[in-house]
Enzyme design. Structure first.
Site, PDB file in Angstrom:
ATOM      1  N   ASP A 185       0.803  -1.249   0.011  1.00 18.41           N
ATOM      2  CA  ASP A 185       0.166  -0.075  -0.085  1.00 18.41           C
ATOM      3  C   ASP A 185       1.028   1.315   0.182  1.00 18.41           C
ATOM      4  O   ASP A 185       2.334   1.243   0.521  1.00 18.41           O
ATOM      5  CB  ASP A 185      -0.759  -0.067   1.222  1.00 18.41           C
ATOM      6  CG  ASP A 185      -2.106   0.793   1.020  1.00 18.41           C
ATOM      7  OD1 ASP A 185      -2.337   1.354   0.124  1.00 18.41           O
ATOM      8  OD2 ASP A 185      -2.843   1.146   2.297  1.00 18.41           O
ATOM      9  N   ARG A 240       1.627  -4.771   6.154  1.00 16.61           N
ATOM     10  CA  ARG A 240       0.942  -3.637   5.243  1.00 16.61           C
ATOM     11  C   ARG A 240       1.894  -2.526   5.528  1.00 16.61           C
ATOM     12  O   ARG A 240       2.379  -1.928   6.593  1.00 16.61           O
ATOM     13  CB  ARG A 240      -0.359  -3.481   5.835  1.00 16.61           C
ATOM     14  CG  ARG A 240      -1.263  -2.409   4.891  1.00 16.61           C
ATOM     15  CD  ARG A 240      -2.567  -2.188   5.368  1.00 16.61           C
ATOM     16  NE  ARG A 240      -2.980  -1.465   4.279  1.00 16.61           N
ATOM     17  CZ  ARG A 240      -4.496  -1.513   3.997  1.00 16.61           C
ATOM     18  NH1 ARG A 240      -5.150  -2.623   4.444  1.00 16.61           N
ATOM     19  NH2 ARG A 240      -4.969  -0.912   2.998  1.00 16.61           N
ATOM     20  N   HIS A 279       2.948   3.225  -8.712  1.00 20.01           N
ATOM     21  CA  HIS A 279       2.755   1.915  -9.013  1.00 20.01           C
ATOM     22  C   HIS A 279       4.005   1.366  -9.988  1.00 20.01           C
ATOM     23  O   HIS A 279       4.466   0.246  -9.299  1.00 20.01           O
ATOM     24  CB  HIS A 279       1.568   1.509  -9.884  1.00 20.01           C
ATOM     25  CG  HIS A 279       0.250   1.909  -9.215  1.00 20.01           C
ATOM     26  ND1 HIS A 279      -0.141   1.311  -8.042  1.00 20.01           N
ATOM     27  CD2 HIS A 279      -0.981   2.591  -9.620  1.00 20.01           C
ATOM     28  CE1 HIS A 279      -1.217   1.978  -7.835  1.00 20.01           C
ATOM     29  NE2 HIS A 279      -1.725   2.756  -8.511  1.00 20.01           N
ATOM     30  N   THR A 325     -10.347  -7.272  -5.435  1.00 20.39           N
ATOM     31  CA  THR A 325     -11.556  -7.389  -6.189  1.00 20.39           C
ATOM     32  C   THR A 325     -12.312  -6.215  -6.134  1.00 20.39           C
ATOM     33  O   THR A 325     -13.197  -5.893  -7.161  1.00 20.39           O
ATOM     34  CB  THR A 325     -12.545  -8.786  -5.672  1.00 20.39           C
ATOM     35  OG1 THR A 325     -12.480  -8.256  -4.363  1.00 20.39           O
ATOM     36  CG2 THR A 325     -12.067 -10.018  -5.788  1.00 20.39           C
ATOM     37  N   LEU A 368      12.091 -20.130  -3.825  1.00 24.19           N
ATOM     38  CA  LEU A 368      11.309 -19.125  -3.144  1.00 24.19           C
ATOM     39  C   LEU A 368      10.029 -19.161  -4.232  1.00 24.19           C
ATOM     40  O   LEU A 368      10.054 -19.096  -5.340  1.00 24.19           O
ATOM     41  CB  LEU A 368      11.654 -17.704  -3.174  1.00 24.19           C
ATOM     42  CG  LEU A 368      10.449 -16.665  -2.826  1.00 24.19           C
ATOM     43  CD1 LEU A 368      10.543 -16.636  -1.334  1.00 24.19           C
ATOM     44  CD2 LEU A 368      11.312 -15.181  -2.982  1.00 24.19           C
ATOM     45  N   ASN A 410       1.442   3.492  -2.672  1.00 23.47           N
ATOM     46  CA  ASN A 410       2.041   4.046  -4.056  1.00 23.47           C
ATOM     47  C   ASN A 410       1.541   5.175  -4.520  1.00 23.47           C
ATOM     48  O   ASN A 410       2.331   6.229  -4.982  1.00 23.47           O
ATOM     49  CB  ASN A 410       1.805   2.654  -5.319  1.00 23.47           C
ATOM     50  CG  ASN A 410       2.422   1.465  -4.932  1.00 23.47           C
ATOM     51  OD1 ASN A 410       3.627   1.249  -4.630  1.00 23.47           O
ATOM     52  ND2 ASN A 410       1.366   0.551  -4.468  1.00 23.47           N
ATOM     53  N   ARG A 463       0.002   7.472  -2.785  1.00 20.27           N
ATOM     54  CA  ARG A 463       0.484   8.708  -1.812  1.00 20.27           C
ATOM     55  C   ARG A 463       2.024   8.915  -2.053  1.00 20.27           C
ATOM     56  O   ARG A 463       2.295  10.216  -1.791  1.00 20.27           O
ATOM     57  CB  ARG A 463       0.286   8.046  -0.630  1.00 20.27           C
ATOM     58  CG  ARG A 463      -1.173   8.757   0.159  1.00 20.27           C
ATOM     59  CD  ARG A 463      -1.621   7.948   1.473  1.00 20.27           C
ATOM     60  NE  ARG A 463      -1.741   6.589   1.301  1.00 20.27           N
ATOM     61  CZ  ARG A 463      -1.875   6.009   2.152  1.00 20.27           C
ATOM     62  NH1 ARG A 463      -1.508   5.901   3.585  1.00 20.27           N
ATOM     63  NH2 ARG A 463      -2.109   4.512   1.981  1.00 20.27           N
ATOM     64  N   TRP A 464       2.621   7.970  -2.160  1.00 20.93           N
ATOM     65  CA  TRP A 464       4.350   8.184  -2.649  1.00 20.93           C
ATOM     66  C   TRP A 464       4.141   8.951  -3.865  1.00 20.93           C
ATOM     67  O   TRP A 464       5.374  10.174  -3.585  1.00 20.93           O
ATOM     68  CB  TRP A 464       4.718   7.074  -2.780  1.00 20.93           C
ATOM     69  CG  TRP A 464       6.249   7.058  -3.294  1.00 20.93           C
ATOM     70  CD1 TRP A 464       7.450   7.017  -2.172  1.00 20.93           C
ATOM     71  CD2 TRP A 464       6.772   7.078  -4.476  1.00 20.93           C
ATOM     72  NE1 TRP A 464       8.382   7.210  -3.149  1.00 20.93           N
ATOM     73  CE2 TRP A 464       8.343   7.190  -4.420  1.00 20.93           C
ATOM     74  CE3 TRP A 464       6.356   7.115  -5.940  1.00 20.93           C
ATOM     75  CZ2 TRP A 464       9.066   7.211  -5.503  1.00 20.93           C
ATOM     76  CZ3 TRP A 464       7.149   7.136  -6.932  1.00 20.93           C
ATOM     77  CH2 TRP A 464       8.660   7.118  -6.902  1.00 20.93           C
TER      78      TRP A 464
HETATM   79  C1  V0D Z   1       1.359  -2.242  -8.580  1.00 20.90           C
HETATM   80  C2  V0D Z   1       3.396  -2.148  -6.448  1.00 20.90           C
HETATM   81  C3  V0D Z   1       3.864  -6.723 -10.177  1.00 20.90           C
HETATM   82  C4  V0D Z   1       2.107  -2.478  -6.174  1.00 20.90           C
HETATM   83  C5  V0D Z   1       4.038  -3.210  -7.449  1.00 20.90           C
HETATM   84  C6  V0D Z   1      -2.290  -6.106 -11.742  1.00 20.90           C
HETATM   85  C7  V0D Z   1       0.978  -2.358  -7.068  1.00 20.90           C
HETATM   86  C8  V0D Z   1       3.532  -3.115  -8.995  1.00 20.90           C
HETATM   87  C9  V0D Z   1       2.718  -7.542 -10.662  1.00 20.90           C
HETATM   88  C10 V0D Z   1       2.796  -8.741 -11.265  1.00 20.90           C
HETATM   89  C11 V0D Z   1       1.682  -4.188  -9.750  1.00 20.90           C
HETATM   90  C12 V0D Z   1       1.547  -9.602 -11.161  1.00 20.90           C
HETATM   91  C13 V0D Z   1       1.371 -10.796 -11.557  1.00 20.90           C
HETATM   92  C14 V0D Z   1       2.581 -11.560 -12.250  1.00 20.90           C
HETATM   93  C15 V0D Z   1       3.753 -10.777 -12.527  1.00 20.90           C
HETATM   94  C16 V0D Z   1       3.904  -9.436 -11.823  1.00 20.90           C
HETATM   95  C17 V0D Z   1       1.843  -6.539 -10.254  1.00 20.90           C
HETATM   96  C18 V0D Z   1      -0.243  -5.665 -10.380  1.00 20.90           C
HETATM   97  C19 V0D Z   1       0.325  -4.430  -9.749  1.00 20.90           C
HETATM   98  C20 V0D Z   1      -1.930  -5.449 -10.334  1.00 20.90           C
HETATM   99  F1  V0D Z   1       2.665 -12.795 -12.498  1.00 20.90           F
HETATM  100  N1  V0D Z   1       3.722  -5.674  -9.815  1.00 20.90           N
HETATM  101  N2  V0D Z   1       2.363  -5.277  -9.923  1.00 20.90           N
HETATM  102  N3  V0D Z   1       0.478  -6.614 -10.609  1.00 20.90           N
HETATM  103  N4  V0D Z   1       2.251  -2.995  -9.143  1.00 20.90           N
END
Ligand code: V0D
Length: 247
Positions: free
Chosen positions: A26, A194, A43, A72, A137, A28, A30-31
């Site tokens: 959580d 979180r 993001h 969701t 991992l 992103n 606000r950053w």
């Molecule tokens: C945005 C910060 C990697 C948090 C990290 C669709 C929110 C970057 C994935 C990812 C998101 C998902 C599945 C996968 C490989 C990579 C990702 C989302 C958002 C939402 F198999 N970063 N990431 N997916 N953020």
């Protein structure tokens, strides 16, 4: 020179690391706002923190990391932001998949596949397939995930089994129920983190968190580094986990 990370690392008991850490990434937006940038820049910056968490987890021999990437409820965000988010798995895997393979990371996902764009889902499935035999991992992405939706989905499939006489309702117990969850092959999270100061669970891993320890970090996700993960683990190691019993 020993940095902040090495200093905390020296205090960690390598024989008592949490087997499974789940993280709500959580802060992103606000950053980004703080820096005068659009939310999507936050993001994208958050991807670097994932890399830090993986690196540190490998050093500690942590077995599973679950990342809450998209809930969701996140569909209710502006369409532009949703579209950007749905492109991130593709962007992430294009950039990181080779590294993940070299590091022995196995990609997994939990959540509802319905409504996820085909292109996104295909990229994720390709990542899962290409890392299937890795075992250092498990990097588990919660995508279109909601804890209540997961439980309802389990209940419906169990009801079907009972109706078809393939399952006797008297035999339903916690182990049977677990078989119907997205996480059926994973241990429950020992520690849930979180970032960004909010002290809520927000429909994450509701069933699985029965005995999880919780850690709320004030740090926004894009600023979350290896040392912040170690801080959480150090605190975890100094807690008294009783699982309802007395020692
Ligand atoms: C945005 C910060 C990697 C948090 C990290 C669709 C929110 C970057 C994935 C990812 C998101 C998902 C599945 C996968 C490989 C990579 C990702 C989302 C958002 C939402 F198999 N970063 N990431 N997916 N953020």
């Amino acid at each position: 020179m020993a940095g902040e990370k090495d200093k905390i690392m020296a205090k960690i008991d390598l024989d008592k690391v949490p087997e499974h850490i789940a993280i709500i990434m959580d802060g992103n937006g606000r950053w980004a706002r703080k820096k005068g940038l659009p939310r999507i820049a936050g993001h994208r910056a958050g991807v670097e923190s994932i890399r830090e968490v993986i690196e540190t987890s490998l050093e500690l021999n942590i077995k599973v990391i679950t990342l809450f990437a998209f809930s969701t409820e996140n569909w209710k965000r502006p369409r532009k932001e949703v579209n950007f988010l749905m492109n991130l798995p593709l962007e992430y895997l294009n950039k990181e998949l080779d590294n993940l393979k070299k590091q022995g990371v196995k990609i997994n996902k939990i959540g509802c596949e319905e409504d996820i764009p085909e292109k996104t889902l295909n990229a994720v499935k390709k990542g899962i397939k290409e890392t299937y035999n890795n075992n250092k991992l498990i990097l588990n992405f919660a995508l279109n995930y909601g804890g209540r939706a997961e439980i309802i989905n389990a209940v419906k499939r169990i009801a079907d089994k009972v109706e078809n006489k393939e399952l006797d309702s008297n035999n339903i117990d916690e182990n049977i129920f677990n078989e119907y969850l997205y996480t059926k092959d994973l241990p429950d999270p020992s520690l849930i983190i979180r970032s960004s100061g909010e002290k809520r669970i927000s429909n994450f891993l509701l069933w699985q968190m029965a005995y999880s320890e919780l850690w709320f970090s004030p740090v926004y996700w894009p600023d979350f580094k290896g040392e912040h993960l170690l801080e959480a683990i150090y605190d975890y190691q100094n807690r008294d986990r009783r699982f309802g019993k007395v020692k």
